[in-house]
Motif scaffolding. Structure first.
Motif, PDB file in Angstrom:
ATOM      1  N   TYR A  33      18.116  41.001  60.670  1.00  0.00           N
ATOM      2  CA  TYR A  33      18.758  42.059  60.621  1.00  0.00           C
ATOM      3  C   TYR A  33      19.372  42.523  59.274  1.00  0.00           C
ATOM      4  CZ  TYR A  33      21.596  45.941  62.461  1.00  0.00           C
ATOM      5  OH  TYR A  33      22.457  47.024  62.584  1.00  0.00           O
ATOM      6  N   LEU A  37      19.081  45.240  56.850  1.00  0.00           N
ATOM      7  CA  LEU A  37      20.217  46.056  56.374  1.00  0.00           C
ATOM      8  C   LEU A  37      20.280  45.860  54.812  1.00  0.00           C
ATOM      9  CD1 LEU A  37      23.064  45.173  59.041  1.00  0.00           C
ATOM     10  CD2 LEU A  37      21.820  47.239  58.472  1.00  0.00           C
ATOM     11  N   ALA A  38      19.969  44.919  54.400  1.00  0.00           N
ATOM     12  CA  ALA A  38      20.132  44.567  53.068  1.00  0.00           C
ATOM     13  C   ALA A  38      19.066  45.523  52.180  1.00  0.00           C
ATOM     14  CB  ALA A  38      19.676  43.319  52.550  1.00  0.00           C
ATOM     15  N   SER A  45      25.258  50.339  48.638  1.00  0.00           N
ATOM     16  CA  SER A  45      26.546  49.428  47.964  1.00  0.00           C
ATOM     17  C   SER A  45      26.315  49.502  46.396  1.00  0.00           C
ATOM     18  CB  SER A  45      26.104  48.025  48.554  1.00  0.00           C
ATOM     19  OG  SER A  45      26.175  47.708  49.921  1.00  0.00           O
ATOM     20  N   TYR A  46      25.154  49.397  45.809  1.00  0.00           N
ATOM     21  CA  TYR A  46      25.038  48.927  44.604  1.00  0.00           C
ATOM     22  C   TYR A  46      24.181  49.942  43.734  1.00  0.00           C
ATOM     23  CZ  TYR A  46      27.525  45.006  45.870  1.00  0.00           C
ATOM     24  OH  TYR A  46      28.346  43.859  46.492  1.00  0.00           O
ATOM     25  N   LYS A 189      25.945  34.873  53.467  1.00  0.00           N
ATOM     26  CA  LYS A 189      25.658  35.733  52.327  1.00  0.00           C
ATOM     27  C   LYS A 189      24.028  35.625  52.137  1.00  0.00           C
ATOM     28  CE  LYS A 189      29.903  34.941  49.645  1.00  0.00           C
ATOM     29  NZ  LYS A 189      30.486  34.506  48.535  1.00  0.00           N
ATOM     30  N   PHE A 190      23.432  37.127  52.422  1.00  0.00           N
ATOM     31  CA  PHE A 190      22.077  37.097  52.286  1.00  0.00           C
ATOM     32  C   PHE A 190      21.692  37.957  51.061  1.00  0.00           C
ATOM     33  CE2 PHE A 190      23.345  36.981  56.789  1.00  0.00           C
ATOM     34  CZ  PHE A 190      23.016  35.813  56.918  1.00  0.00           C
ATOM     35  N   GLY A 191      22.552  38.772  50.252  1.00  0.00           N
ATOM     36  CA  GLY A 191      22.195  39.083  49.170  1.00  0.00           C
ATOM     37  C   GLY A 191      21.452  40.504  49.296  1.00  0.00           C
ATOM     38  N   ASP A 192      21.349  41.303  48.323  1.00  0.00           N
ATOM     39  CA  ASP A 192      20.582  42.627  48.536  1.00  0.00           C
ATOM     40  C   ASP A 192      19.655  42.631  47.756  1.00  0.00           C
ATOM     41  OD1 ASP A 192      22.818  43.735  49.990  1.00  0.00           O
ATOM     42  OD2 ASP A 192      23.867  43.702  47.853  1.00  0.00           O
TER      43      ASP A 192
ATOM     44  N   TRP B  24      29.449  45.302  63.297  1.00  0.00           N
ATOM     45  CA  TRP B  24      28.652  44.643  62.373  1.00  0.00           C
ATOM     46  C   TRP B  24      28.972  44.621  60.903  1.00  0.00           C
ATOM     47  CZ3 TRP B  24      24.658  41.685  64.195  1.00  0.00           C
ATOM     48  CH2 TRP B  24      23.846  40.938  63.145  1.00  0.00           C
ATOM     49  N   ASN B  27      27.919  44.326  53.795  1.00  0.00           N
ATOM     50  CA  ASN B  27      27.855  43.571  52.490  1.00  0.00           C
ATOM     51  C   ASN B  27      28.737  43.797  51.615  1.00  0.00           C
ATOM     52  OD1 ASN B  27      26.016  42.118  53.724  1.00  0.00           O
ATOM     53  ND2 ASN B  27      24.093  43.513  52.915  1.00  0.00           N
ATOM     54  N   THR B  28      29.600  44.743  51.606  1.00  0.00           N
ATOM     55  CA  THR B  28      30.500  44.823  50.531  1.00  0.00           C
ATOM     56  C   THR B  28      31.771  44.066  50.738  1.00  0.00           C
ATOM     57  OG1 THR B  28      31.628  46.720  52.089  1.00  0.00           O
ATOM     58  CG2 THR B  28      30.010  47.618  50.255  1.00  0.00           C
ATOM     59  N   ALA B  30      31.788  40.916  51.540  1.00  0.00           N
ATOM     60  CA  ALA B  30      31.117  39.320  51.565  1.00  0.00           C
ATOM     61  C   ALA B  30      32.019  38.368  51.888  1.00  0.00           C
ATOM     62  CB  ALA B  30      29.983  39.135  50.423  1.00  0.00           C
ATOM     63  N   GLN B  33      33.352  38.025  55.363  1.00  0.00           N
ATOM     64  CA  GLN B  33      32.544  38.459  56.538  1.00  0.00           C
ATOM     65  C   GLN B  33      32.659  37.030  57.296  1.00  0.00           C
ATOM     66  OE1 GLN B  33      28.711  38.766  54.880  1.00  0.00           O
ATOM     67  NE2 GLN B  33      28.906  41.086  54.431  1.00  0.00           N
ATOM     68  N   TRP B  37      31.581  37.345  61.283  1.00  0.00           N
ATOM     69  CA  TRP B  37      30.400  36.760  61.991  1.00  0.00           C
ATOM     70  C   TRP B  37      30.930  35.910  62.975  1.00  0.00           C
ATOM     71  CZ3 TRP B  37      26.069  38.679  61.339  1.00  0.00           C
ATOM     72  CH2 TRP B  37      25.737  39.355  60.218  1.00  0.00           C
TER      73      TRP B  37
END
Lengths: 202, 726
Positions: A33, A37-38, A45-46, A189-192, B24, B27-28, B30, B33, B37
């Motif tokens: 997920y 989402l990433a 986001s960026y 952290k899964f990164g984008d 949920w 990512n902003t 991070a 989190q 989580w």
């Protein structure tokens, strides 16, 4: 062991199995997920949209470049407000397979950091890949240092095969403030994914 | 279980899934989190547990375990009671944080920090600008440039000049390098004893390259120094680099850095304002979830301990319902539930004892019932085979029991004489004597009563011996009523009467017979000796003949009496019926109106031939007497069946009147003036003693008598019957 103890141990084992299954399912679902989402929310986001990756395959080493700055607005604001910003880049080269998951061929990680000095209005640029540290008075230069790849060497051409389709996926881990490595970063952290491209060697 | 309780876990699971989607993390944030989580994980685990529990409830077919519903309600109640204040607290806390954020990130604070940073920047900029300005002046100082150009000859002069500048500007050090980064001259406020030449920095190289004054900050031992570089041009050529270092005021620069740090922190917080709110929400949610889980866990344990006795009670009750009374609940606590368990155990013990007693009583009753049924069977069999008629009436005169012999004796209608009917209503009319007997029994003081009754049923007089007894309530049965026994003693009475008559006849015959013979002899002697001496022979003869005839009639009468009284036992043997027929044909061949039919020669009967012949002759004589005209016929024929031979004698005479028919087989009953009235009576008796019968089939047109005799001896008959059945 009495019958009651056997029943209790059986129940405990059953619940442990269930919890393990749920945990695995939960991790897998979370990862999938978040990956999803990433990909979807990376622009939010960026960047406005997935950037183009230009791949230079004319030389013995494969180079890639990203023409636009990733998350320039947010980065500019953060730098002007004095926050230490670090971009950890991950460039993944995969061989495209039609009926199976893509095969990972190469993986390159490096990071860049900008440390602002609001008093002197200059930015200290640190490159972990080369180890060079420099300073600049230009915000634009600091942003480009972090958010843009210029002719970055990715993988030796000899590791790739001609006529095979490869994808190059660029993931970005943005860290604000001092860079601190935690054990839970692996699962939190899964990164984008900020850029995706493909190429085929002649 | 109600539908609401079944779907409640599934609804809660769905609600938790919605909360998961809502919470949920993005990512902003991070760095923030982890808590999010953790919350997601907790919510996921909770939702999955609820989902599994709900599915188990939904798919379960059998009844839930005893106490589980109460346990579920207790847990739901406890968690629900916690969720309401916890939710309210979370909402209030979020509102407070939101309002606090608005205060913290007020625009005035923003402006204040901007101004503070501007002051710090201005302080630094001022020092930097002054240093640059002074350097620019010294770059164009001709004396300095002359000393530099005349080196090394002008070294002393250059050193003095640099020392003068250092003292005048308050700098920490002044260093002069040539283009090859070689130190040419240096002065330092602290002296050159600990001076160390430094390599060119990138900024220094930029200055040499670009030919512009530049500066940079340098941290050293908790001090910040401002280093400025100025290119030295002689004739438009950069020949040297002047490096000037000054230490920034420690207090001021610390303030400036503090302002910078605060500004950075503030801006980071402002930028992550939403994240801070989120992390607060997540932290509160985490605390709430932990409290909910802990409370839920405690509630489960508490409810288990609380409902465990209830479940045990329910299981024990189920066992008792299934018939297992050997139930006892152990480990009772010292509270009200413990008292309930103790009471239940006592109740179960008492119930077990009672059931055992009931089972024992039931066994005894069963034995008694079996015995009673056996007695009833014996009684019913006895009653069924009893020749006496038995009638049992309750105290109200209602029929309780009667046997078949009574029905046959009194020829009762089975549809009327049923149990429960009132005896008084049924016994009116021909049975009024029985009713009178019952009335007498019920009204008398004695317990028993015996009477002889003579009633006429369907034209036949029956002599009954009635015996009655009152059944009092003192017995174990608790039944009160009357028992009537009726015996048909007609034959006994007849036998007694016959015996009495026989005795009388014997006595009379004995007493009369003795003088008759002398009378007859005397009359014949008179007739022989004195007939010649009398004048009127006719009168004399008439008188003597009358005496002799009457004496002979008396002798015959006495002979009949004797025969009736001393009828010999029949000596039976198999006799061909044709013999009787042939004898009668020969005997009455002189009477043309007598017609004897032929019959099979092999037909025989078991009888005393002399006695049967006497009956047949008697019947033939009666028929001849009834038919004095040859136009009227007499028919003799035989038939056989059912092991019996029937001699039929029919005549077309005047018939037998109905008044005579009833008494014609009684002794001493005769319609003839010369008859003794014993003929048919003797014939009837002979037939009876042969196990046969003599009956009047038809009393007129024609008059039909039938003599029935067995074809074989009774023993042979029964033997043949057994053989036939075998």
């Amino acid at each position: 062991m009495s019958l009651k103890q056997k029943k209790i141990s059986g129940k405990v084992c059953e619940w442990l199995c269930k919890a393990s299954l749920f945990g695995m399912f939960f991790l897998f679902a979370s990862y999938s997920y978040s990956e999803e989402l990433a990909g979807v929310y990376a622009d939010y986001s960026y960047s406005e949209e997935l950037a183009d990756v230009s791949v230079d395959i004319s030389q013995p080493v494969i180079y890639c470049s990203i023409s636009s700055d990733i998350g320039a607005n947010h980065l500019t604001r953060a730098l002007k407000e004095g926050s230490v910003m670090a971009y950890r880049w991950e460039i993944i080269i995969e061989e495209v397979r039609s009926y199976w998951l893509n095969k990972n061929v190469g993986n390159v990680q490096f990071s860049r950091q900008v440390v602002p000095d609001l008093v002197s209005k200059q930015w200290l640029l640190k490159d972990s890949n080369s180890g060079i540290t420099s300073a600049t008075l230009s915000t634009r230069k600091a942003v480009s240092f972090l958010a843009r790849l210029k002719h970055f060497p990715v993988i030796d051409r000899s590791l790739l095969e001609s006529g095979v389709n490869y994808t190059i996926r660029v993931k970005l881990y943005v860290e604000e403030g001092e860079v601190k490595a935690h054990w839970w970063d692996l699962v939190t952290k899964f990164g984008d994914t900020v850029a995706v491209g493909s190429f085929t060697l002649p | 279980m109600s539908l609401w309780l079944k779907i409640l876990p599934l609804l809660l699971s769905m609600a938790l899934w919605m909360v998961i989607v809502w919470l949920w993390p993005s990512n902003t944030t991070a760095d923030l989190q982890v808590v999010a989580w953790v919350n997601i994980s907790l919510l996921f685990v909770l939702s999955m547990l609820l989902f599994l529990y709900g599915m188990r409830l939904w798919l379960r077919k059998e009844e839930p375990r005893p106490g589980s519903r109460l346990r579920a309600k207790l847990v739901i109640g406890a968690v629900g009671m916690l969720l309401i204040p916890a939710g309210t607290l979370q909402i209030a806390a979020n509102q407070m944080v939101e309002k606090g954020m608005n205060v913290w990130f007020d625009v005035r604070v923003d402006t204040l920090l901007d101004r503070a940073l501007s002051l710090a920047q201005g302080f630094y900029g001022r020092i930097d600008q002054d240093m640059r300005h002074n350097l620019a002046q010294y770059m164009d100082d001709d004396a300095l440039l002359s000393d530099i150009s005349n080196l090394p000859g002008s070294y002393r002069s250059l050193n003095a000049r640099m020392t003068d500048v250092l003292r005048r500007e308050g700098w920490q050090s002044i260093q002069l390098y040539d283009r090859n980064e070689r130190l040419v001259a240096a002065v330092q406020a602290e002296g050159l004893s600990d001076f160390k030449p430094e390599a060119f920095t990138e900024q220094a190289l930029v200055t040499l390259t670009m030919g512009r004054i530049s500066s940079e900050l340098f941290n050293q031992q908790n001090e910040e120094m401002l280093i400025a570089y100025a290119p030295i041009r002689i004739q438009q050529h950069i020949v040297a680099l002047l490096k000037v270092k000054t230490t920034l005021p420690t207090d001021l620069i610390q303030h400036a850095r503090a302002v910078e740090s605060d500004y950075r922190t503030y801006k980071e917080l402002e930028r992550h304002r939403q994240s801070i709110s989120d992390i607060f929400t997540h932290a509160m949610l985490f605390i709430t979830l932990m409290i909910v889980m802990v409370v839920g866990f405690v509630a489960v344990i508490f409810s288990r301990r609380l409902t465990s006795p209830v479940g045990q009670l329910a299981q024990a009750l189920k066992k008792i319902t299934d018939g297992n009374l050997d139930v006892s609940i152990p480990n009772a606590s010292d509270d009200e539930l413990g008292d309930l368990v103790h009471s239940f155990n006592r109740m179960a013990l008492h119930m077990k004892q009672n059931v055992e007693a009931i089972e024992k009583a039931q066994l005894d009753l069963s034995d008694a019932l079996t015995s009673s049924r056996q007695r009833q069977y014996v009684l019913e069999t006895l009653l069924a085979n009893l020749q006496s008629g038995v009638l049992l009436l309750n105290e109200h005169g209602e029929i309780q029991l009667m046997n078949q012999s009574l029905r046959e004796l009194l020829i009762l209608q089975p549809s009327d004489w049923t149990s429960g009917r009132n005896f008084a209503d049924l016994s009116r009319g021909k049975l009024h004597l029985v009713h009178d007997f019952y009335n007498e029994l019920s009204h008398q003081k004695n317990e028993t009563l015996q009477r002889e009754l003579e009633i006429t049923i369907q034209g036949e007089k029956r002599h009954l011996l009635a015996r009655g007894a009152r059944l009092s309530t003192s017995g174990l049965s608790g039944f009160s009523g009357y028992l009537l026994l009726l015996d048909d003693v007609s034959q006994l009475a007849e036998a007694q009467r016959h015996r009495a008559w026989s005795e009388v006849a014997q006595r009379l015959a004995h007493e009369i017979k003795n003088p008759l013979t002398p009378i007859k002899l005397a009359a014949e002697r008179l007739q022989r000796r004195f007939r010649s001496q009398v004048d009127s022979h006719d009168v004399f003869d008439s008188c003597t003949h009358a005496i002799i005839a009457q004496v002979e009639r008396l002798q015959r009468l006495i002979a009949d009496f004797s025969t009736l009284a001393r009828l010999p036992k029949p000596h039976c043997k198999q006799v061909q019926c044709a013999t009787f027929v042939q004898e009668l044909r020969d005997l009455y061949s002189a009477y043309p109106r007598v017609r004897v039919a032929d019959m099979p020669a092999e037909l025989s009967c078991h009888c005393d031939a002399d006695q049967i012949r006497q009956i047949l002759i008697n019947l033939m004589e009666n028929a001849l007497a009834a038919t004095d005209d040859d136009q009227k016929h007499i028919r003799l024929y035989l038939s056989h069946g059912d092991g019996m031979v029937r001699f039929h004698i029919e005549d077309d005479g005047g018939g037998v009147p109905e008044s005579v028919r009833e008494h014609m087989f009684e002794a001493y009953y005769s319609t003839k003036s010369t008859g003794s009235g014993l003929g048919l009576s003797i014939a009837k008796r002979i037939a009876d003693e042969h196990d046969g019968d003599l009956s009047l089939i038809s009393s007129g047109s024609p008059t039909h008598f039938c003599l029935t005799l067995p074809m074989q001896a009774p023993q042979e008959k029964s033997t043949e019957k057994v053989q036939g059945e075998t």
